[in-house]
Enzyme design. Structure first.
Site, mmCIF file in Angstrom:
data_model
loop_
_atom_site.group_PDB
_atom_site.id
_atom_site.type_symbol
_atom_site.label_atom_id
_atom_site.label_comp_id
_atom_site.label_asym_id
_atom_site.label_seq_id
_atom_site.Cartn_x
_atom_site.Cartn_y
_atom_site.Cartn_z
ATOM 1 N N PHE A 77 55.267 32.186 2.199
ATOM 2 C CA PHE A 77 55.522 31.105 3.277
ATOM 3 C C PHE A 77 54.404 30.233 3.051
ATOM 4 O O PHE A 77 54.228 29.104 2.754
ATOM 5 C CB PHE A 77 55.478 31.828 4.550
ATOM 6 C CG PHE A 77 54.899 31.044 5.712
ATOM 7 C CD1 PHE A 77 55.308 29.757 5.726
ATOM 8 C CD2 PHE A 77 54.011 31.500 6.533
ATOM 9 C CE1 PHE A 77 54.916 28.982 6.807
ATOM 10 C CE2 PHE A 77 53.733 30.696 7.909
ATOM 11 C CZ PHE A 77 54.100 29.323 7.570
ATOM 12 N N GLY A 128 57.762 36.849 -1.177
ATOM 13 C CA GLY A 128 57.965 35.393 -1.691
ATOM 14 C C GLY A 128 59.517 35.364 -2.106
ATOM 15 O O GLY A 128 60.030 36.395 -2.759
ATOM 16 N N VAL A 186 49.372 41.225 -8.686
ATOM 17 C CA VAL A 186 47.644 41.131 -8.555
ATOM 18 C C VAL A 186 47.224 42.462 -8.821
ATOM 19 O O VAL A 186 45.789 42.358 -8.998
ATOM 20 C CB VAL A 186 47.141 40.274 -7.319
ATOM 21 C CG1 VAL A 186 47.593 38.891 -7.474
ATOM 22 C CG2 VAL A 186 47.835 40.930 -6.261
ATOM 23 N N TYR A 194 46.397 47.212 6.181
ATOM 24 C CA TYR A 194 46.167 45.746 6.228
ATOM 25 C C TYR A 194 45.075 45.317 6.460
ATOM 26 O O TYR A 194 44.171 44.634 5.717
ATOM 27 C CB TYR A 194 47.077 45.063 6.813
ATOM 28 C CG TYR A 194 47.441 43.429 6.895
ATOM 29 C CD1 TYR A 194 47.892 42.884 5.664
ATOM 30 C CD2 TYR A 194 46.908 42.732 8.042
ATOM 31 C CE1 TYR A 194 47.819 41.482 5.791
ATOM 32 C CE2 TYR A 194 47.061 41.660 8.148
ATOM 33 C CZ TYR A 194 47.356 40.623 6.950
ATOM 34 O OH TYR A 194 47.397 39.335 6.992
HETATM 35 P P1 NAD Z 1 54.093 36.182 2.719
HETATM 36 O O1 NAD Z 1 54.464 37.345 2.924
HETATM 37 O O2 NAD Z 1 55.167 34.791 2.991
HETATM 38 O O3 NAD Z 1 53.298 35.628 1.377
HETATM 39 C C1 NAD Z 1 52.780 36.664 0.854
HETATM 40 C C2 NAD Z 1 53.071 36.354 -0.812
HETATM 41 O O4 NAD Z 1 52.345 37.546 -1.556
HETATM 42 C C3 NAD Z 1 54.604 36.761 -1.284
HETATM 43 O O5 NAD Z 1 55.063 35.657 -1.881
HETATM 44 C C4 NAD Z 1 54.519 38.067 -1.851
HETATM 45 O O6 NAD Z 1 55.779 38.227 -2.595
HETATM 46 C C5 NAD Z 1 53.200 37.958 -2.481
HETATM 47 N N1 NAD Z 1 52.839 39.188 -2.926
HETATM 48 C C6 NAD Z 1 52.694 40.451 -2.254
HETATM 49 N N2 NAD Z 1 52.070 41.298 -2.944
HETATM 50 C C7 NAD Z 1 51.795 40.978 -4.046
HETATM 51 C C8 NAD Z 1 51.218 41.408 -5.370
HETATM 52 N N3 NAD Z 1 51.004 42.692 -5.255
HETATM 53 N N4 NAD Z 1 51.025 40.662 -6.246
HETATM 54 C C9 NAD Z 1 51.534 39.359 -6.370
HETATM 55 N N5 NAD Z 1 52.034 38.723 -5.305
HETATM 56 C C10 NAD Z 1 52.261 39.456 -4.124
HETATM 57 O O7 NAD Z 1 53.096 35.762 4.022
HETATM 58 P P2 NAD Z 1 52.207 34.629 4.107
HETATM 59 O O8 NAD Z 1 52.363 34.295 5.718
HETATM 60 O O9 NAD Z 1 52.264 33.265 3.498
HETATM 61 O O10 NAD Z 1 50.687 34.976 4.080
HETATM 62 C C11 NAD Z 1 50.000 34.457 3.019
HETATM 63 C C12 NAD Z 1 48.405 35.244 2.898
HETATM 64 O O11 NAD Z 1 47.806 34.841 4.189
HETATM 65 C C13 NAD Z 1 48.422 36.744 2.840
HETATM 66 O O12 NAD Z 1 47.228 37.050 2.126
HETATM 67 C C14 NAD Z 1 48.173 37.036 4.353
HETATM 68 O O13 NAD Z 1 47.565 38.168 4.655
HETATM 69 C C15 NAD Z 1 47.200 35.845 4.847
HETATM 70 N N6 NAD Z 1 47.257 35.684 6.400
HETATM 71 C C16 NAD Z 1 48.580 34.938 6.914
HETATM 72 C C17 NAD Z 1 48.815 34.829 8.135
HETATM 73 C C18 NAD Z 1 49.885 34.099 8.794
HETATM 74 O O14 NAD Z 1 49.978 34.097 9.905
HETATM 75 N N7 NAD Z 1 50.940 33.753 8.178
HETATM 76 C C19 NAD Z 1 47.819 35.183 9.100
HETATM 77 C C20 NAD Z 1 46.653 35.827 8.435
HETATM 78 C C21 NAD Z 1 46.653 36.032 7.037
#
Ligand code: NAD
Ligand code: UDP
Length: 329
Positions: free
Chosen positions: A29, A54, A75, A161
């Site tokens: 996202f 994703g 990663v 987390y």
């Molecule tokens: P999301 O789940 O849409 O995106 C996370 C992405 O990371 C996905 O595309 C997933 O496939 C990829 N991913 C997960 N594990 C992986 C790995 N081991 N290797 C490679 N890729 C991997 O979530 P988001 O909302 O886009 O969040 C993105 C980042 O922002 C995250 O780190 C999340 O903790 C942080 N975050 C988001 C929010 C929010 O409200 N959206 C709030 C706090 C923190």
């Protein structure tokens, strides 16, 4: 000073001194919106993802752009590429997804941070960690400033987390102190917008999808717990601002301080979607924080940023997006 700062051939397409950006979690996202921003600013973007949460469709519109590359990679494995700027976003963010395989979530947070920090150290790249308001746990201080150390359960269902992200912050701080890596840490508060997964499990997507399908809205607990919701465009403005700022190695909160109960959110979504869905009460999940609101004084003073989009304004394009991807029930 990095050699990049003195190379006159770099940064010609943009005022920015860097050229090659890596976005881990780039098909997610937030990551996919970040890829768009970076392409707009003239970067070459390598989008890395293991496609856990994703989707390729989030970046499909960039596929033919010569400045864009997509790499399937996890990663938790080391990576050796040429890069000037790293945004480490890889990690499932929804409680449903990060609790699905909690050991993997911890591995992603810790090994992912370690691998990306090593890459940054070796290549002399600036690196940003997407941390979270979850580092504050169920906060005893309200609103939450960066100086608050948090109230986190080490062994609960959210701990993979919360503690994973806390550990990644520690690694970022130590890589800066020990090796001088040019680190950034942003603590992101609940962010929403187009490209969230319809089955993501987070509250904004759940409520909108349920309302559009005419299904009951699943309200956990009494609905009096609060969250502060930030629209994705605002969030990215702040993230880029922190990455651009010089010498900012301490954590920086980014989020919208407007605070709403989850019941208020349910009512807003029902009104905005003109839905006849009912509200179904379900038990509150363990360790669910009772309230959350960012103190954004630090980001304001560092970058001048403040959010522009109210919850009502941000929900409109989000509902429109979900209407386009969700079939009515
Ligand atoms: P999301 O789940 O849409 O995106 C996370 C992405 O990371 C996905 O595309 C997933 O496939 C990829 N991913 C997960 N594990 C992986 C790995 N081991 N290797 C490679 N890729 C991997 O979530 P988001 O909302 O886009 O969040 C993105 C980042 O922002 C995250 O780190 C999340 O903790 C942080 N975050 C988001 C929010 C929010 O409200 N959206 C709030 C706090 C923190
Ligand atoms: N929540 C809810 N119904 C849902 C999903 C979530 O009532 O279908 C509640 C959840 O218990 C929490 C808040 O909404 O109090 C935010 O949950 P979310 O999973 O979006 O994010 P987080 O808890 O990580 O802030």
């Amino acid at each position: 000073m990095s050699p990049l700062d003195t190379n006159p051939h770099l940064g010609k397409r943009d005022y920015y001194p860097f050229k090659r950006a890596l976005v881990t979690g780039g098909a997610g996202f937030l990551g996919s919106h970040l890829c768009d921003r970076l392409i707009e600013r003239g970067f070459e973007v390598l989008c890395l993802d293991n496609f856990h949460t994703g989707r390729k469709v989030n970046v499909a519109h960039l596929a033919d752009n010569p400045a864009f590359e997509l790499l399937r990679h996890d990663v938790t494995e080391p990576l050796d590429i040429e890069v000037d700027l790293i945004f480490n976003l890889a990690c499932p963010a929804s409680p449903v997804h990060y609790q699905y395989d909690p050991v993997k979530t911890m591995r992603t947070s810790i090994l992912g941070a370690l691998n990306m920090l090593e890459l940054a150290r070796i290549k002399g790249a600036r690196i940003l960690q997407a941390s979270t308001s979850e580092v504050y746990g169920d906060p005893a201080t309200h609103p939450q400033p960066e100086s608050y150390w948090g109230n986190v359960n080490t062994i609960g269902v959210r701990s993979c987390y919360d503690e994973g992200k806390r550990g990644s912050e520690t690694l970022f701080a130590d890589y800066h102190r020990q090796y001088g890596v040019d680190t950034r840490i942003v603590r992101i508060f609940n962010t929403y917008g187009p490209r969230m997964l319809p089955d993501d499990g987070r509250v904004v997507s759940n409520f909108i999808v349920q309302a559009l399908r005419g299904e009951p809205l699943t309200l956990y607990g009494d609905g009096q717990q609060t969250r502060s919701f930030c629209y994705v465009d605002d969030l990215l403005d702040a993230m880029m601002g922190v990455m651009d700022a010089q010498g900012v190695h301490e954590p920086v909160n980014i989020g919208n301080p407007g605070e709403f109960t989850i019941m208020e959110l349910a009512e807003k979504v029902l009104a905005m979607t003109d839905s006849s869905s009912t509200i179904e009460r379900l038990p509150l999940p363990p360790d669910d924080p009772a309230r959350r609101r960012p103190d954004i004084s630090r980001v304001k003073s560092l970058t001048g940023w403040e959010p522009k989009t109210s919850l009502d304004e941000g929900l409109k394009p989000t509902v429109a997006y979900f209407k386009s991807v969700v079939k009515a029930g």
